[in-house]
Scaffold this active site. Structure first.
Site, short mmCIF file in Angstrom:
data_model
loop_
_atom_site.label_atom_id
_atom_site.label_comp_id
_atom_site.label_asym_id
_atom_site.label_seq_id
_atom_site.Cartn_x
_atom_site.Cartn_y
_atom_site.Cartn_z
N ARG A 294 30.84 30.00 37.78
CA ARG A 294 30.48 30.09 39.20
C ARG A 294 29.64 28.90 39.60
O ARG A 294 28.44 29.01 39.81
CB ARG A 294 29.77 31.39 39.43
CG ARG A 294 30.82 32.44 39.43
CD ARG A 294 30.38 33.76 39.37
NE ARG A 294 31.36 34.56 40.07
CZ ARG A 294 31.15 35.76 40.47
NH1 ARG A 294 30.00 36.31 40.29
NH2 ARG A 294 32.09 36.44 41.08
N GLN B 171 34.55 26.92 42.90
CA GLN B 171 34.71 28.04 43.85
C GLN B 171 36.15 28.23 44.30
O GLN B 171 36.62 29.35 44.44
CB GLN B 171 33.81 27.83 45.07
CG GLN B 171 32.44 28.46 44.87
CD GLN B 171 31.51 28.26 46.05
OE1 GLN B 171 31.89 27.65 47.05
NE2 GLN B 171 30.32 28.75 45.93
N ASP C 21 38.08 30.38 41.93
CA ASP C 21 37.45 31.64 41.53
C ASP C 21 38.30 32.84 41.97
O ASP C 21 38.15 33.36 43.08
CB ASP C 21 36.05 31.67 42.15
CG ASP C 21 35.27 32.90 41.75
OD1 ASP C 21 35.85 33.80 41.09
OD2 ASP C 21 34.08 32.98 42.11
N SER D 20 36.56 36.29 42.71
CA SER D 20 36.05 36.42 44.08
C SER D 20 37.18 36.61 45.09
O SER D 20 37.06 37.43 46.00
CB SER D 20 35.24 35.19 44.48
OG SER D 20 34.06 35.13 43.71
N TYR E 96 25.13 36.91 38.36
CA TYR E 96 25.46 38.29 38.00
C TYR E 96 24.19 39.09 37.75
O TYR E 96 23.19 38.55 37.26
CB TYR E 96 26.30 38.33 36.72
CG TYR E 96 27.70 37.81 36.90
CD1 TYR E 96 28.60 38.47 37.72
CD2 TYR E 96 28.14 36.68 36.21
CE1 TYR E 96 29.90 38.00 37.87
CE2 TYR E 96 29.43 36.21 36.35
CZ TYR E 96 30.31 36.88 37.18
OH TYR E 96 31.59 36.42 37.33
#
Ligand code: NAD
Length: 372
Positions: A121, A126, A129, A132, A227
């Site tokens: 992350r 991004q 990802d 997500s 996290y």
């Protein structure tokens, strides 16, 4: 270089890639082949993939054997590993912490496997990802599913026949899925409250117009990847005490709480379920990693004393076309990032922060520290 996108198992509604993204791969100079029927579940015919420039394969195993890269949504089936070409790359949601045998089979077959769950992350990653991109759609679907099941409307309505109160929605766990669940429930007109163990989340909840439920559970931490760290059993008890009243007043509870690499925390107990009004709905978004809700079952609707507990493991699949589009884009962004335009190969640099995070097996070894 050749990339093959095989069809997923029958239970999967999403497709790995849509034609527009297939075309982007082709524009890079990559040969794309898809297994016939890949897009069937999202109403996309082979002809549309072919029009984008993809080859349509009717021989799955032969395509496995000739491909330099195989991309899937779900982990490879144990039986198909034998067909993969030595030194080829396999990209999927590999679930490496729970799939030790599969990981060692991939290592023995000298496949370079990439786990989409472990894309780090960091800002540069991004766009790749997929956790997500799928969690965002899952949060949306969870709210839509709960609204279908609840026997009352989400928005307040002032009518000549009287006022209908808005539904009360409580979101537990405000990461990517939780934020989208809050935003969706707000758009539908519900009164939304939310809780997360990471204090930084309070501002995000408020910025969406929802109320943050404050519960003092002592010190909590997050990892450098953002996290949550696991709570102690005392902290979980404090959390449950603090949530009891809000839960009993909620028409809908959506739980998304996860602790990376560990089973999901059990937060909603049976007595908390029983304290809800009959007709209320809970969506346990963590059902496939152990569940946040006592009594929830994978891919089942459980009815307990008038409360419906929804445990759908593939919520992104409820909006399968969008989920396929963003997953395919995540794959494209990953391959494009490492694409060597001149030599038309993937620059498989294990020193790179992204690849060192998500490559699990390479040249016969398990190379990922966490997977080891
Ligand atoms: P996740 O799926 O691991 O967990 C969902 C949420 O559950 C998290 O917000 C977590 O704090 C929460 N949680 C854990 N235990 C809980 C408990 N007992 N009670 C209540 N909530 C609990 O999380 P995620 O959606 O993957 O996101 C985690 C964070 O990472 C978010 O802040 C997100 O914005 C951030 N993120 C950053 C990037 C990046 O590239 N920088 C990418 C994606 C996500």
């Amino acid at each position: 270089m050749q990339i093959f996108f095989p069809k997923e198992e029958a239970h999967e509604i999403r497709a790995t890639i849509l034609p527009e993204v297939a075309k982007k791969f082709i524009d890079l100079g990559i040969d794309v082949s898809i297994e016939t029927g890949l897009g069937e579940s999202v109403f996309i015919s082979d002809e549309l993939y072919a029009a984008a420039g993809a080859k349509i394969s009717t021989d799955r195993n032969a395509s496995f054997s000739s491909a330099d890269v195989v991309c899937k949504l779900n982990k490879p089936n144990k039986d198909e590993i034998q067909f993969l070409k030595k030194d080829s790359i396999h990209i999927s949601f590999l679930d490496p912490f729970n799939e030790k045998d599969l990981v060692s089979d991939l290592a023995s077959a000298e496949i370079s496997s990439i786990s989409m769950e472990l894309v780090p992350r960091i800002t540069r990653a991004q766009k790749m990802d997929a956790l997500s991109s799928q969690a965002n759609l899952a949060g949306y679907s969870a709210v839509i599913e709960s609204s279908r099941t609840l026997s009352k409307s989400f928005p307040m309505m002032m009518t000549a026949a009287g006022t209908i109160s808005p539904a009360r929605v409580f979101v537990v766990g405000v990461g990517v899925a939780g934020l989208q669940a809050i935003a969706t429930a707000k758009r539908l007109g519900a009164r939304v409250e939310a809780f997360d163990t990471r204090p930084v989340v309070e501002e995000q909840v408020k910025s969406l117009g929802a109320k943050f439920v404050k519960i003092d559970i002592g010190d909590t931490e997050e990892t450098d990847q953002g996290y949550a760290k696991e709570l102690t059993s005392e902290q979980i008890k404090m959390q449950q005490e603090g949530m009891k009243k809000v839960c009993s007043q909620s028409d809908v509870i959506i739980t998304t709480a996860q602790v990376f690499g560990r089973p999901a925390p059990r937060i909603i107990t049976q007595d908390m379920v029983e304290a809800m009004q009959p007709g209320s709905v809970i969506v346990d978004m963590a059902v496939s990693t152990g569940g946040n809700v006592e009594g929830s079952k994978n891919d089942e609707y459980v009815f307990h004393e008038g409360v419906t507990i929804i445990g759908m493991s593939n919520l992104p699949g409820e909006v399968a076309k969008d989920a396929s589009q963003v997953f395919g884009s995540n794959l494209y962004n990953m391959i494009e990032e490492f694409w060597d335009k001149e030599n038309k190969v993937i620059n498989f640099d294990l020193e790179d922060e992204i690849l060192s995070g998500c490559v699990i097996t390479h040249k016969g070894n398990i190379v990922n520290e966490s997977a080891k």
